[in-house]
Design a protein around this motif. Sequence first.
Motif, PDB file in Angstrom:
ATOM      1  N   TYR A   1     -18.148 -19.121 -14.842  1.00 21.89           N
ATOM      2  CA  TYR A   1     -16.922 -18.687 -13.984  1.00 21.89           C
ATOM      3  C   TYR A   1     -17.133 -17.602 -12.982  1.00 21.89           C
ATOM      4  O   TYR A   1     -16.531 -17.248 -11.983  1.00 21.89           O
ATOM      5  N   VAL A   2     -18.401 -16.890 -13.065  1.00 17.55           N
ATOM      6  CA  VAL A   2     -18.574 -16.089 -12.154  1.00 17.55           C
ATOM      7  C   VAL A   2     -18.534 -16.309 -10.753  1.00 17.55           C
ATOM      8  O   VAL A   2     -19.040 -17.325 -10.373  1.00 17.55           O
ATOM      9  N   LYS A   3     -18.008 -15.397 -10.018  1.00 18.17           N
ATOM     10  CA  LYS A   3     -18.135 -15.466  -8.382  1.00 18.17           C
ATOM     11  C   LYS A   3     -18.868 -14.769  -7.698  1.00 18.17           C
ATOM     12  O   LYS A   3     -19.315 -13.799  -8.135  1.00 18.17           O
ATOM     13  N   PHE A   4     -19.182 -15.169  -6.525  1.00 17.66           N
ATOM     14  CA  PHE A   4     -20.242 -14.481  -5.692  1.00 17.66           C
ATOM     15  C   PHE A   4     -19.512 -12.982  -5.227  1.00 17.66           C
ATOM     16  O   PHE A   4     -20.585 -12.225  -5.458  1.00 17.66           O
ATOM     17  N   SER A   5     -18.350 -13.227  -4.955  1.00 16.59           N
ATOM     18  CA  SER A   5     -17.822 -11.957  -4.688  1.00 16.59           C
ATOM     19  C   SER A   5     -18.102 -10.791  -5.724  1.00 16.59           C
ATOM     20  O   SER A   5     -18.184  -9.684  -5.622  1.00 16.59           O
ATOM     21  N   THR A   6     -18.057 -11.250  -7.222  1.00 14.36           N
ATOM     22  CA  THR A   6     -18.321 -10.293  -8.327  1.00 14.36           C
ATOM     23  C   THR A   6     -19.496  -9.939  -8.282  1.00 14.36           C
ATOM     24  O   THR A   6     -19.822  -8.673  -8.521  1.00 14.36           O
ATOM     25  N   ILE A   7     -20.714 -10.714  -7.983  1.00 12.95           N
ATOM     26  CA  ILE A   7     -21.840 -10.311  -8.027  1.00 12.95           C
ATOM     27  C   ILE A   7     -22.415  -9.187  -7.055  1.00 12.95           C
ATOM     28  O   ILE A   7     -22.879  -8.282  -7.087  1.00 12.95           O
ATOM     29  N   GLU A   8     -21.531  -9.599  -5.871  1.00 13.98           N
ATOM     30  CA  GLU A   8     -21.550  -8.813  -4.629  1.00 13.98           C
ATOM     31  C   GLU A   8     -21.097  -7.236  -5.064  1.00 13.98           C
ATOM     32  O   GLU A   8     -21.809  -6.093  -4.701  1.00 13.98           O
ATOM     33  N   TYR A   9     -19.899  -7.213  -5.640  1.00 14.84           N
ATOM     34  CA  TYR A   9     -19.508  -6.007  -6.329  1.00 14.84           C
ATOM     35  C   TYR A   9     -20.122  -5.245  -7.224  1.00 14.84           C
ATOM     36  O   TYR A   9     -20.407  -4.195  -6.914  1.00 14.84           O
ATOM     37  N   ILE A  10     -20.793  -6.001  -8.111  1.00 12.54           N
ATOM     38  CA  ILE A  10     -21.772  -5.346  -9.021  1.00 12.54           C
ATOM     39  C   ILE A  10     -22.881  -4.719  -8.330  1.00 12.54           C
ATOM     40  O   ILE A  10     -23.358  -3.489  -8.300  1.00 12.54           O
ATOM     41  N   ASN A  11     -23.523  -5.756  -7.280  1.00 12.50           N
ATOM     42  CA  ASN A  11     -24.683  -5.008  -6.778  1.00 12.50           C
ATOM     43  C   ASN A  11     -24.359  -3.985  -5.703  1.00 12.50           C
ATOM     44  O   ASN A  11     -25.341  -2.905  -5.470  1.00 12.50           O
ATOM     45  N   ASN A  12     -22.986  -3.895  -5.080  1.00 12.23           N
ATOM     46  CA  ASN A  12     -22.715  -2.867  -4.322  1.00 12.23           C
ATOM     47  C   ASN A  12     -22.636  -1.396  -5.169  1.00 12.23           C
ATOM     48  O   ASN A  12     -22.922  -0.437  -4.786  1.00 12.23           O
ATOM     49  N   LEU A  13     -22.229  -1.628  -6.334  1.00  8.34           N
ATOM     50  CA  LEU A  13     -22.146  -0.504  -7.287  1.00  8.34           C
ATOM     51  C   LEU A  13     -23.550   0.198  -7.454  1.00  8.34           C
ATOM     52  O   LEU A  13     -23.964   1.278  -7.747  1.00  8.34           O
TER      53      LEU A  13
END
Length: 117
Positions: A61-73
Motif C-alpha cells: 500500500y505504501v505511496k511514493f509520497s510517504t517514502i519521500e516524507y520518511i526520507n525527508n525526515l
Amino acid sequence: MKFVHIADMHFDVPFTTLSRNNLGDKRRLEQRKVFKEVIEYIAQNEIDYLFIAGDLYEHEYVKFSTIEYINNLFKQIPNTKIYIVPGNHDPKLKDSYYSNFKFNQNVYIFDEKIRKS
C-alpha cells in the motif's frame, strides 16, 4: 553511544477496520506525527544511531509520497546513522522502495550483505 530503536510503523497500512468516520486517515496522520517527533528527539539529543527493525511501511500500500516524507525526515538527522532491517510487511524485493529509491546517504538497509543505499 546513544541510539533509538523503533519497529512496526506500518506506514500506509489501510486500517480497514477504522475506515468509518475517516479514523483510518486520522491514524495515518498520527503515525506521521509520531515519527516526526522521533526524528526531532534524535536531532535534539544528538543520537548516533536509529535502528528500524522491520515493517517501516506496508509494501502493498505504501505511496511514493510517504517514502519521500520518511526520507525527508532522515535528511534532518544527517549525523545519525540509520539502519533498516526489512520486515515481513516491507521486504526488500526487486520492486520495493528499498531496492529502487535513493535514500539519504546516512541510511543503510540490511540484505544478504549490509550495503549503503
